[in-house]
Every structure is written in structure tokens, then in C-alpha cells.
Design an enzyme around this catalytic site. Structure first.
Site, PDB file in Angstrom:
ATOM      1  N   ASP A  70       0.402   5.026   1.976  1.00  0.00           N
ATOM      2  CA  ASP A  70      -0.447   5.576   3.039  1.00  0.00           C
ATOM      3  C   ASP A  70      -1.327   6.714   2.537  1.00  0.00           C
ATOM      4  O   ASP A  70      -0.889   7.550   1.743  1.00  0.00           O
ATOM      5  CB  ASP A  70       0.419   6.144   4.178  1.00  0.00           C
ATOM      6  CG  ASP A  70       1.313   5.086   4.795  1.00  0.00           C
ATOM      7  OD1 ASP A  70       0.947   3.899   4.776  1.00  0.00           O
ATOM      8  OD2 ASP A  70       2.384   5.473   5.306  1.00  0.00           O
TER       9      ASP A  70
ATOM     10  N   ARG B  39       5.322   6.118  14.353  1.00  0.00           N
ATOM     11  CA  ARG B  39       5.219   6.663  12.996  1.00  0.00           C
ATOM     12  C   ARG B  39       4.659   8.080  13.010  1.00  0.00           C
ATOM     13  O   ARG B  39       3.630   8.327  13.632  1.00  0.00           O
ATOM     14  CB  ARG B  39       4.312   5.763  12.161  1.00  0.00           C
ATOM     15  CG  ARG B  39       4.360   6.057  10.691  1.00  0.00           C
ATOM     16  CD  ARG B  39       3.428   5.154   9.918  1.00  0.00           C
ATOM     17  NE  ARG B  39       2.236   5.889   9.546  1.00  0.00           N
ATOM     18  CZ  ARG B  39       1.274   5.413   8.761  1.00  0.00           C
ATOM     19  NH1 ARG B  39       1.358   4.183   8.284  1.00  0.00           N
ATOM     20  NH2 ARG B  39       0.238   6.146   8.465  1.00  0.00           N
TER      21      ARG B  39
ATOM     22  N   HIS C 148       4.795   0.267   0.310  1.00  0.00           N
ATOM     23  CA  HIS C 148       5.519  -0.510   1.303  1.00  0.00           C
ATOM     24  C   HIS C 148       4.637  -1.640   1.829  1.00  0.00           C
ATOM     25  O   HIS C 148       3.408  -1.614   1.676  1.00  0.00           O
ATOM     26  CB  HIS C 148       6.049   0.365   2.440  1.00  0.00           C
ATOM     27  CG  HIS C 148       5.004   1.177   3.133  1.00  0.00           C
ATOM     28  ND1 HIS C 148       4.488   2.347   2.612  1.00  0.00           N
ATOM     29  CD2 HIS C 148       4.359   0.990   4.307  1.00  0.00           C
ATOM     30  CE1 HIS C 148       3.580   2.837   3.421  1.00  0.00           C
ATOM     31  NE2 HIS C 148       3.477   2.030   4.473  1.00  0.00           N
TER      32      HIS C 148
ATOM     33  N   HIS D 280       0.832  -1.201   0.000  1.00  0.00           N
ATOM     34  CA  HIS D 280       0.000   0.000   0.000  1.00  0.00           C
ATOM     35  C   HIS D 280       0.873   1.260   0.000  1.00  0.00           C
ATOM     36  O   HIS D 280       2.087   1.205   0.227  1.00  0.00           O
ATOM     37  CB  HIS D 280      -0.910   0.043   1.233  1.00  0.00           C
ATOM     38  CG  HIS D 280      -0.166   0.127   2.533  1.00  0.00           C
ATOM     39  ND1 HIS D 280       0.502  -0.944   3.071  1.00  0.00           N
ATOM     40  CD2 HIS D 280       0.031   1.157   3.383  1.00  0.00           C
ATOM     41  CE1 HIS D 280       1.076  -0.580   4.201  1.00  0.00           C
ATOM     42  NE2 HIS D 280       0.814   0.699   4.414  1.00  0.00           N
TER      43      HIS D 280
HETATM   44  C1  SIN Z   1       3.112   0.903   7.802  1.00  0.00           C
HETATM   45  O1  SIN Z   1       2.497   0.397   6.875  1.00  0.00           O
HETATM   46  O2  SIN Z   1       3.065   2.083   8.062  1.00  0.00           O
HETATM   47  C2  SIN Z   1       3.972   0.025   8.687  1.00  0.00           C
HETATM   48  C3  SIN Z   1       5.128  -0.572   7.985  1.00  0.00           C
HETATM   49  C4  SIN Z   1       5.942  -1.414   8.903  1.00  0.00           C
HETATM   50  O3  SIN Z   1       5.594  -1.553  10.088  1.00  0.00           O
HETATM   51  O4  SIN Z   1       6.960  -1.967   8.475  1.00  0.00           O
END
Ligand code: SIN
Length: 275
Positions: free
Chosen positions: A97, A266, A251, A95
Site C-alpha cells: 500500500d 481498514r 499482499h 502490491h
Molecule cells: C487490501 O489490499 O488492502 C485489501 C486486502 C484484502 O481485502 O484482503
């Protein structure tokens, strides 16, 4: 600050730098690297929540993700957490974000607080490289299209609880009502490079097409974009930072450390309208 290109792939890693004291010149170098490659990494960092916010603020305004749980006392830091009891990971399928927002987020600064003894890597795919490798004919077809992106099927109550019986990590399922329309090929607002902008988690269909008509071409694009030569794998250590650009990359977190804990903080940075 020392810069290293990841072997056989895209993305740049920085070391010998403390992001709490990064100079304007170093930040500019990292910014240019991120625009060019889509993702940059920093190793061996020690950031408090305040320092994380301060570092993020040097890149732009912070956007709060309404679906992620947050760190106690820090509403603008999301937690990305997997406990031993969880069978799924946050972000476990490909995906980018916030593509369901009218103005999708620029990128996210993910900081490793606790990592499992092995596994828990994150894969990144370059949407610059994926776009460049399309045929001229398909580039032309896609250039005229926009697509619908939605949060409904990912963050609604039924979506989050159907996957993991121990789910306790998502908030505000009633707010999973956004739909947004974006060009399928975007011109990156900062680098000026073209990138493919659809993703498996949030893209529902091409506008003016039905979902079933869209499915075959979207599936083709997803298979194309995740070819090994367009992807890179980041192996986390405690204190690592990944900062990706959502307009240039996808990612995917790996779910391969059953029974162990992984905790990341994050912060997401505001983007610009997509053209
Ligand atoms: C995310 O999709 O923001 C998390 C990615 C991760 O935890 O590696």
C-alpha cells in the site's frame, strides 16, 4: 496472549487476547513480532469503529487513503468491499500500500466485518525473505537503484472503470497523480533488516532506465518474490485482524467467491522516510 507461528511459512498469529484491552507489554511483543515477520494476525476480535481507531492509534498516526471509500461517519476508516455484483476485488493483484507516496504508509490494520462462506483469503509475500534469497550479484546491482512508483495507472478513472462495470468503490480519481522514487532495496526503519521494495501494482520502472528496459528485471523480481516459500495465506473468519507492514510484505486479496459479499474495515498507519 498466546502466540503461534504459521505452519510452513512466515507470520505470527495471536489469540487469547482482546485488542481493546491489550497491555503495553503485549503490544510490544506484537510490535517486535511484526518487525521480525512483516505481518501479525489476531483472531476472534470484536471492535467498534472507535475501538479500531483507538487500537490503531497505539501503533502510530493514522493516514487517510484518498482513493478508498470510507465508513459513514469515520473518514479515517477505509472500506474494502466486494458485493455480489462486483467482478473484481479491491487489492486483487500483488502490491504494497501507498508506495506511490513520498513517505509510504507503515502498514494497515484490516478487520473482517463480513466474510464469504468460503474463499476470500489474503496472500502475503515476505520481502525480507525475497531479498535474502537473491544472489550476491543481483543484491549488489539492485542496491544502487531507485525506482519510480505511481498511483496513476491504478486509481485513475480509466483504470478503475475499465476493470469492473459495476465499479462504485473508489474516490478521487483526479488525485491519482503521485509519483515517488524509492530505493529498490530498503533498510526497514524499525527492524534494520533489508527488504526488496518494488511491487507489481505501483512500480513503474527503475530510475534512469526505460519502462521496457525495466520490465524484464521487474518481472524476474516479481516471480522470485512470490515463490511459495516466501508467501503465506491467511484464511479470514469474522472478527479476524491482519496487520501487515508495507515495508516488509506484499499482499493480494483472492477473488474466488462470486455472488457473495465481503466487507473489511481498514486503517492505515503512517510510515517513515525510506532509506
Ligand atoms: C487490501 O489490499 O488492502 C485489501 C486486502 C484484502 O481485502 O484482503
Amino acid at each position: 496472549m498466546r502466540m503461534r507461528k504459521l505452519e510452513h511459512s512466515f507470520g505470527l498469529e495471536f489469540d487469547e487476547v482482546d485488542v481493546n484491552h491489550i497491555t503495553d507489554q503485549e503490544l510490544d511483543l506484537a510490535r517486535k513480532a511484526q518487525n521480525e515477520h512483516g505481518v501479525v494476525f489476531f483472531r476472534e476480535q470484536e471492535m467498534s469503529c472507535e475501538q479500531h481507531i483507538e487500537f490503531a492509534s497505539r501503533w502510530g498516526d493514522i493516514v487517510i487513503n484518498r482513493f478508498f471509500e470510507t465508513v459513514d461517519g469515520y473518514p479515517n476508516i477505509a472500506q474494502v468491499r466486494k458485493e455480489a455484483k462486483h467482478s473484481t476485488v479491491v487489492g486483487g493483484s500483488w502490491h504494497t500500500d501507498h508506495s506511490y507516496d513520498q513517505i509510504p504508509a507503515k502498514g494497515s490494520i484490516l478487520y473482517a466485518k463480513e466474510v464469504p462462506t468460503s474463499g476470500g483469503d489474503t496472500l502475503f509475500a515476505s520481502m525480507y525473505l525475497a531479498y535474502e534469497a537473491l544472489s550476491d550479484g543481483l543484491k549488489q546491482t539492485l542496491a544502487g537503484l531507485t525506482a519510480t512508483h505511481s498511483s496513476r495507472h491504478t486509481f485513475s478513472k480509466s483504470a478503475v472503470t475499465s476493470c469492473d462495470p459495476n465499479e462504485d468503490r473508489y474516490l478521487n480519481s483526479h488525485l491519482a497523480t503521485q509519483d515517488a522514487h524509492h530505493p529498490v532495496i530498503i533498510t526497514h526503519p524499525e527492524s534494520g533488516k533489508k527488504a526488496l521494495y518494488v511491487n507489481p501494482d505501483f512500480t513503474v520502472k527503475f530510475d534512469g532506465w526505460t519502462e521496457s528496459e525495466s520490465a524484464a528485471l521487474l518481472t524476474h523480481l516479481y516471480q522470485h518474490a512470490t515463490r511459495p516459500e516466501f508467501t503465506t495465506r491467511f484464511k479470514w473468519r469474522k472478527g479476524s485482524i491482519a496487520f501487515w507492514d508495507n515495508r516488509a510484505t506484499w499482499h493480494q486479496a483472492q477473488n474466488d467467491y462470486p455472488g457473495e459479499r465481503r466487507l473489511m474495515h481498514r486503517i492505515t498507519i503512517e510510515g517513515a522516510p525510506l532509506l
